[in-house]
Design a protein around this motif. Structure first.
Motif, PDB file in Angstrom:
ATOM      1  N   ILE A   1      53.971  10.805  34.030  1.00  0.00           N
ATOM      2  CA  ILE A   1      53.689  11.373  32.716  1.00  0.00           C
ATOM      3  C   ILE A   1      52.610  12.433  32.907  1.00  0.00           C
ATOM      4  N   LEU A   2      52.881  13.622  32.418  1.00  0.00           N
ATOM      5  CA  LEU A   2      51.932  14.730  32.526  1.00  0.00           C
ATOM      6  C   LEU A   2      51.521  15.187  31.136  1.00  0.00           C
ATOM      7  N   LYS A   3      50.323  15.688  31.035  1.00  0.00           N
ATOM      8  CA  LYS A   3      49.917  16.334  29.789  1.00  0.00           C
ATOM      9  C   LYS A   3      50.262  17.820  29.865  1.00  0.00           C
ATOM     10  N   ILE A   4      50.502  18.403  28.709  1.00  0.00           N
ATOM     11  CA  ILE A   4      50.804  19.836  28.643  1.00  0.00           C
ATOM     12  C   ILE A   4      49.723  20.616  29.383  1.00  0.00           C
ATOM     13  N   GLY A   5      50.170  21.538  30.238  1.00  0.00           N
ATOM     14  CA  GLY A   5      49.232  22.377  30.963  1.00  0.00           C
ATOM     15  C   GLY A   5      48.832  21.854  32.330  1.00  0.00           C
ATOM     16  N   GLN A   6      49.098  20.567  32.597  1.00  0.00           N
ATOM     17  CA  GLN A   6      48.789  20.029  33.920  1.00  0.00           C
ATOM     18  C   GLN A   6      49.824  20.519  34.932  1.00  0.00           C
TER      19      GLN A   6
ATOM     20  N   ASP B   1      61.118  18.877  54.593  1.00  0.00           N
ATOM     21  CA  ASP B   1      60.423  18.787  53.309  1.00  0.00           C
ATOM     22  C   ASP B   1      60.746  19.955  52.377  1.00  0.00           C
ATOM     23  N   PHE B   2      60.894  19.638  51.104  1.00  0.00           N
ATOM     24  CA  PHE B   2      61.209  20.663  50.103  1.00  0.00           C
ATOM     25  C   PHE B   2      60.518  20.283  48.801  1.00  0.00           C
ATOM     26  N   PRO B   3      59.205  20.513  48.687  1.00  0.00           N
ATOM     27  CA  PRO B   3      58.492  20.120  47.473  1.00  0.00           C
ATOM     28  C   PRO B   3      58.752  21.080  46.318  1.00  0.00           C
ATOM     29  N   LEU B   4      58.723  20.523  45.112  1.00  0.00           N
ATOM     30  CA  LEU B   4      58.899  21.291  43.873  1.00  0.00           C
ATOM     31  C   LEU B   4      57.584  21.243  43.106  1.00  0.00           C
ATOM     32  N   ARG B   5      57.071  22.405  42.783  1.00  0.00           N
ATOM     33  CA  ARG B   5      55.781  22.511  42.106  1.00  0.00           C
ATOM     34  C   ARG B   5      55.993  22.905  40.658  1.00  0.00           C
ATOM     35  N   LEU B   6      55.374  22.161  39.748  1.00  0.00           N
ATOM     36  CA  LEU B   6      55.353  22.520  38.337  1.00  0.00           C
ATOM     37  C   LEU B   6      53.948  23.015  38.001  1.00  0.00           C
ATOM     38  N   GLU B   7      53.859  24.221  37.564  1.00  0.00           N
ATOM     39  CA  GLU B   7      52.589  24.772  37.118  1.00  0.00           C
ATOM     40  C   GLU B   7      52.592  24.815  35.590  1.00  0.00           C
ATOM     41  N   LEU B   8      51.484  24.450  34.968  1.00  0.00           N
ATOM     42  CA  LEU B   8      51.363  24.528  33.510  1.00  0.00           C
ATOM     43  C   LEU B   8      52.537  23.808  32.829  1.00  0.00           C
ATOM     44  N   ALA B   9      52.587  22.496  33.008  1.00  0.00           N
ATOM     45  CA  ALA B   9      53.699  21.707  32.493  1.00  0.00           C
ATOM     46  C   ALA B   9      53.878  21.891  30.987  1.00  0.00           C
ATOM     47  N   ALA B  10      55.148  21.956  30.577  1.00  0.00           N
ATOM     48  CA  ALA B  10      55.515  22.123  29.169  1.00  0.00           C
ATOM     49  C   ALA B  10      56.474  21.011  28.765  1.00  0.00           C
ATOM     50  N   PRO B  11      56.527  20.664  27.472  1.00  0.00           N
ATOM     51  CA  PRO B  11      57.450  19.601  27.037  1.00  0.00           C
ATOM     52  C   PRO B  11      58.895  19.871  27.434  1.00  0.00           C
ATOM     53  N   SER B  12      59.286  21.152  27.529  1.00  0.00           N
ATOM     54  CA  SER B  12      60.664  21.497  27.920  1.00  0.00           C
ATOM     55  C   SER B  12      60.988  21.078  29.355  1.00  0.00           C
ATOM     56  N   GLN B  13      59.957  20.729  30.117  1.00  0.00           N
ATOM     57  CA  GLN B  13      60.190  20.285  31.492  1.00  0.00           C
ATOM     58  C   GLN B  13      60.345  18.767  31.596  1.00  0.00           C
ATOM     59  N   THR B  14      60.302  18.091  30.458  1.00  0.00           N
ATOM     60  CA  THR B  14      60.626  16.667  30.436  1.00  0.00           C
ATOM     61  C   THR B  14      62.087  16.508  30.848  1.00  0.00           C
ATOM     62  N   SER B  15      62.317  15.773  31.919  1.00  0.00           N
ATOM     63  CA  SER B  15      63.662  15.686  32.468  1.00  0.00           C
ATOM     64  C   SER B  15      63.651  14.684  33.623  1.00  0.00           C
ATOM     65  N   VAL B  16      64.822  14.471  34.180  1.00  0.00           N
ATOM     66  CA  VAL B  16      64.924  13.717  35.425  1.00  0.00           C
ATOM     67  C   VAL B  16      65.256  14.721  36.526  1.00  0.00           C
ATOM     68  N   TYR B  17      64.487  14.676  37.582  1.00  0.00           N
ATOM     69  CA  TYR B  17      64.630  15.644  38.666  1.00  0.00           C
ATOM     70  C   TYR B  17      65.232  14.968  39.897  1.00  0.00           C
ATOM     71  N   PHE B  18      66.205  15.643  40.487  1.00  0.00           N
ATOM     72  CA  PHE B  18      66.854  15.141  41.692  1.00  0.00           C
ATOM     73  C   PHE B  18      66.748  16.156  42.807  1.00  0.00           C
ATOM     74  N   CYS B  19      66.384  15.660  43.956  1.00  0.00           N
ATOM     75  CA  CYS B  19      66.434  16.447  45.169  1.00  0.00           C
ATOM     76  C   CYS B  19      67.700  16.057  45.928  1.00  0.00           C
ATOM     77  N   ALA B  20      68.328  16.996  46.607  1.00  0.00           N
ATOM     78  CA  ALA B  20      69.539  16.703  47.363  1.00  0.00           C
ATOM     79  C   ALA B  20      69.550  17.526  48.640  1.00  0.00           C
ATOM     80  N   SER B  21      70.346  17.087  49.592  1.00  0.00           N
ATOM     81  CA  SER B  21      70.493  17.853  50.823  1.00  0.00           C
ATOM     82  C   SER B  21      71.938  17.796  51.292  1.00  0.00           C
ATOM     83  N   SER B  22      72.333  18.760  52.094  1.00  0.00           N
ATOM     84  CA  SER B  22      73.687  18.779  52.632  1.00  0.00           C
ATOM     85  C   SER B  22      73.729  19.674  53.861  1.00  0.00           C
TER      86      SER B  22
END
Lengths: 113, 110
Positions: A12-17, A73-94
């Protein structure tokens, strides 16, 4: 083999984190992907990488950044979190090419409040 | 625009029934994936096929390239088959980017 490992599973993130979603795979796959899954929608591609040092935008890259310094490794960075980024995130490889399947991590459920 | 559509969105059936989930796509593809998403959220790949038919246990996937249509069948369905089934189109080998359907939520009642 562990396959594709994502951390954390929940956050859980606060807006802007900001935060980084970690993804690592031990199958020596060149291709890695980040998707987001919103209720009632198909998975959407955020960013992908075809190998170490190479990344490219997918369908919905705004608000995110990635890096690929190693094959594993393939990290995903969220800067300045917004409510629109509320979601389920999946990483995949092939491995690219015919007859290959995609391997998915267990997902990260992110809520921005 | 490259699109993938699945039907039905929801499917409830009795244990033992034969299940069919459909997937259609808008333009030519290189391959089609069928994926299973468990109630806990994890996604596993079931099949990838470019033509014809593949079978694994009680699961069968078929694709008709000319009709731009694929089906996933489950024979002798069981409550443990309850999950969301997702099809995803691979438009070009090499870039490996997938376009996903919205999924079919399957519930098998004992």
């Amino acid at each position: 083999n562990a396959g594709v490992t994502q951390t954390p599973k929940f956050r859980i993130l606060k807006i802007g984190q900001s935060m980084t979603l970690q993804c690592t795979q031990d199958m020596n796959h060149n291709y890695m992907y980040w998707y987001r899954q919103d209720p009632g929608m198909g998975l959407k591609l955020i960013y992908y990488s075809v190998g170490a040092g190479i990344t490219d935008k997918g369908e919905v890259p705004n608000g995110y950044n990635v890096s690929r310094s190693t094959t594993e490794d393939f990290p995903l960075r969220l800067e300045l979190a917004a409510p629109s980024q509320t979601s389920v995130y999946f990483c995949a490889s092939s491995i690219p090419g015919q007859g290959t399947e995609a391997f998915f991590g267990q997902g990260t459920r992110l809520t921005v409040v | 625009k490259n699109e993938v559509e699945q039907s039905p969105q929801n499917l409830t059936a009795q244990e033992g029934e034969f299940i069919t989930i459909n997937c259609s796509y808008s333009v030519g593809i290189s391959a089609l994936h069928w994926l299973q998403q468990h109630p806990g959220g994890g996604i596993v790949s079931l099949f990838m096929l470019s033509s014809g038919k593949k079978k694994h246990g009680r699961l069968i996937a078929t694709i008709n390239i000319q009709e731009k249509h694929s089906s996933l069948h489950i024979t002798a369905s069981h409550p443990r088959d309850s999950a969301v089934y997702i099809c995803a189109a691979l438009w070009n080998f090499g870039n490996e980017k997938l376009t996903f359907g919205t999924g079919t939520r399957l519930t098998i009642i004992p």
